[in-house]
Design a protein around this motif. Sequence first.
Motif, PDB file in Angstrom:
ATOM      1  N   LYS A   7      -2.908  23.129   0.444  1.00  0.00           N
ATOM      2  CA  LYS A   7      -3.039  21.777   0.977  1.00  0.00           C
ATOM      3  C   LYS A   7      -2.785  21.774   2.488  1.00  0.00           C
ATOM      4  O   LYS A   7      -1.813  22.359   2.953  1.00  0.00           O
ATOM      5  CB  LYS A   7      -2.030  20.846   0.305  1.00  0.00           C
ATOM      6  N   ASP A   8      -3.684  21.098   3.219  1.00  0.00           N
ATOM      7  CA  ASP A   8      -3.487  20.969   4.666  1.00  0.00           C
ATOM      8  C   ASP A   8      -3.874  19.582   5.158  1.00  0.00           C
ATOM      9  O   ASP A   8      -4.048  19.369   6.359  1.00  0.00           O
ATOM     10  CB  ASP A   8      -4.278  22.048   5.415  1.00  0.00           C
ATOM     11  N   GLY A   9      -4.029  18.647   4.221  1.00  0.00           N
ATOM     12  CA  GLY A   9      -4.385  17.284   4.598  1.00  0.00           C
ATOM     13  C   GLY A   9      -5.868  17.024   4.688  1.00  0.00           C
ATOM     14  O   GLY A   9      -6.293  15.895   4.949  1.00  0.00           O
ATOM     15  N   THR A  10      -6.693  18.048   4.467  1.00  0.00           N
ATOM     16  CA  THR A  10      -8.139  17.878   4.486  1.00  0.00           C
ATOM     17  C   THR A  10      -8.691  17.923   3.063  1.00  0.00           C
ATOM     18  O   THR A  10      -7.988  18.253   2.116  1.00  0.00           O
ATOM     19  CB  THR A  10      -8.817  18.978   5.323  1.00  0.00           C
ATOM     20  N   ARG A  11      -9.962  17.636   2.930  1.00  0.00           N
ATOM     21  CA  ARG A  11     -10.596  17.627   1.608  1.00  0.00           C
ATOM     22  C   ARG A  11     -10.720  19.025   1.007  1.00  0.00           C
ATOM     23  O   ARG A  11     -10.662  19.193  -0.200  1.00  0.00           O
ATOM     24  CB  ARG A  11     -11.997  17.006   1.701  1.00  0.00           C
ATOM     25  N   GLY A  13      -8.935  21.963   2.064  1.00  0.00           N
ATOM     26  CA  GLY A  13      -7.773  22.817   2.145  1.00  0.00           C
ATOM     27  C   GLY A  13      -8.064  24.111   2.884  1.00  0.00           C
ATOM     28  O   GLY A  13      -9.113  24.277   3.508  1.00  0.00           O
ATOM     29  N   ASN A  71       2.085  23.607  -3.481  1.00  0.00           N
ATOM     30  CA  ASN A  71       1.328  23.425  -2.238  1.00  0.00           C
ATOM     31  C   ASN A  71      -0.163  23.650  -2.427  1.00  0.00           C
ATOM     32  O   ASN A  71      -0.916  23.638  -1.454  1.00  0.00           O
ATOM     33  CB  ASN A  71       1.852  24.374  -1.163  1.00  0.00           C
TER      34      ASN A  71
END
Length: 330
Positions: A7-11, A13, A71
């Motif tokens: 997860k990195d806050g984008t659709r 990842g 995560n």
Amino acid sequence: MKLATIKDGTRNGQLAVVSRDLKTAQLADGIAPSLQHALDDWNFIAPQLDAVYERLNAGRGINSFEFDPKNCMAPLPRAYQWADGSSYVNHVELVRKARNADMPESFWHDPLMYQGGSDDFIGPTDDIALLSEEWGIDFESEIAVITGDVPMGVKVQHASEHIRLLMLVNDVSLRNLIPAELAKGFGFFQSKPASSFSPVAVTPDELGDAWKEGKVHLPLRSTWNETLVGQPNAGVDMVFSFPQLITHLCKTRNARAGTIIGSGTVSNKDPKKGYSCIAEKRALEMIANEGQATTEFMKFGDKIRIEMLDKNGKSIFGAIDQSVVEYSAS
């Protein structure tokens, strides 16, 4: 090789390579920003990812970090195609018998398959958020493959060449919505919400001799509210192998890289192996008790864990470990 999406806050990842023991990981952003990107150019990118994997396993990862499934997004957070088969015909037979429905003989040689939603998969430890318990919430423990590009009309003897990765699946089903939908004659839609996938996707060689004849010959464990309810062997009673499912899918179309194909609910004829979905447990109860089922579907607060262990008791894919919660719009 084991791959995950962090997860990195984008659709989409960030693609990461994960060590064989699932303890450490390394981002692969210098090689491929996402798993879909890697699948699109697999022959060029896979060897580079594999080199990272070997270094990780040797304890020589660069900027490696502790791997935590919490995560993770689904390995493919969204996919171009998600097609779920029903390879374990024993499961289909039991469910139909419970409602006094005959099973067509064709089901034994012509696979069942439906196309599910693929734009919004759930991460392995993310909650299953739904609006109502009255919908009949059920888990379905399955295995899936991710393919590369597959040409239309591929022969079954060549289909396995296009399998890139394998994952575990929780194909969440809303059982009380299914009858009315199927009665329309157009198949599943609202009764099949977002599916969940294991923390990592693995290349077939990670399964060793458990991967043969296009099947995974290991038990798939389902633990519902801390109770182990099923551990059927995924290689037993699988009528249609993954190569056969791929061939079925590609009878009239190409399948593009990133296509996900599910096995359907893993089921053994031996009742001692338990069940991989509540519907099968209820079917057995109905057959034995004149149409009466006693096991209820999932409630808010229930937990489901789906995992596969190797012959040494080590987790292969990591665990799908989720809670069912009431959906609340933010």
